[in-house]
Design an enzyme around this catalytic site. Sequence first.
Site, PDB file in Angstrom:
ATOM      1  N   ASP A  91      36.315  14.945  45.551  1.00 44.01           N
ATOM      2  CA  ASP A  91      35.884  14.606  44.188  1.00 44.01           C
ATOM      3  C   ASP A  91      34.708  15.465  43.750  1.00 44.01           C
ATOM      4  O   ASP A  91      33.736  15.634  44.506  1.00 44.01           O
ATOM      5  CB  ASP A  91      35.418  13.140  44.143  1.00 44.01           C
ATOM      6  CG  ASP A  91      36.518  12.198  43.676  1.00 44.01           C
ATOM      7  OD1 ASP A  91      37.498  12.660  43.060  1.00 44.01           O
ATOM      8  OD2 ASP A  91      36.384  10.985  43.939  1.00 44.01           O
ATOM      9  N   GLU A 190      44.526   5.359  37.736  1.00 39.29           N
ATOM     10  CA  GLU A 190      43.844   4.194  38.295  1.00 39.29           C
ATOM     11  C   GLU A 190      43.892   3.015  37.333  1.00 39.29           C
ATOM     12  O   GLU A 190      43.524   3.133  36.155  1.00 39.29           O
ATOM     13  CB  GLU A 190      42.381   4.556  38.619  1.00 39.29           C
ATOM     14  CG  GLU A 190      41.607   3.405  39.225  1.00 39.29           C
ATOM     15  CD  GLU A 190      40.305   3.826  39.908  1.00 39.29           C
ATOM     16  OE1 GLU A 190      40.034   5.032  40.031  1.00 39.29           O
ATOM     17  OE2 GLU A 190      39.561   2.922  40.324  1.00 39.29           O
TER      18      GLU A 190
END
Length: 272
Positions: A91, A190
């Site tokens: 990330d 998500e």
Amino acid sequence: MSVAKKEYKRVTVKSLVDMKKRGEKISMLTAYDYTMAKIVDGAGIDVILVGDSASNVMAGHETTLPITLDQMIYHASSVIRAIHRALVVVDLPFGSYQSDPKEALRSAIRIMKESGGHAVKMEGGKEVKESIKRILNAGIPVMGHLGLTPQSIYKFGTYTVRAKEEQEAIQLKEDALMLEKAGCFGLVLEKIPAKLAQEVAESVSIPVIGIGAGNGVDGQVLVTHDMVGMTHEFNPRFLRRYMNLYEEMTNAFTQYGEDVKSGDFPNDNEQY
Ligand code: KIV
């Protein structure tokens, strides 16, 4: 001295696209350290995500915002030393890519050079398009992340399901197509409705990995500490717990404490 020939076939961004083509689901889990990464990789999980969830899980912060680029590089380099097969996606943390594409590229290059990670992931749609293109132009694979994007938690105000309203769902679909067109090799969705996630997965040729996004996508990701039950306060509906390590570890630590206090440990066989 010759290096022993390795028996495994590494997962690449291309193999993930091929998996989607042949309908093989993709497994992805997080890891932030060498020991956990070794177990996850050894279990044959396809993708290891060095997520900025390390901010919550490893450092105890309430959000993912505080983790720094240096800390992400530290976690990612520990993971890289452990893996033999999995693709490692790292990330880009909050604040390392939002201000301009040049900064985004510099951050991505640092991750690739200093950690040895194989790809980066970044949150957002059209607002990060130029940064994504610049990173891709440098030959760095990028994974997108739409829906609930925890780095924007203060904009959302809550961790509830995203894109239930039509306007947000339309925007999400446009962003997914944009990410594919820009050249992302994959996409995380998500906490969005399962039907919407399936529609997105069917509309793009790149793999779509869901977390709280139902079963109509191309693969699943969970935070490892959550799925092995090491954490126990976080209980979203989408989380399947495969173990209750919190309880097992508590029992082990309690027993050890008692054994030390009572003088039972170490016994004759546990000393020199
Ligand atoms: O940081 C993370 O662990 C993530 C997953 C929840 C997808 O981004």
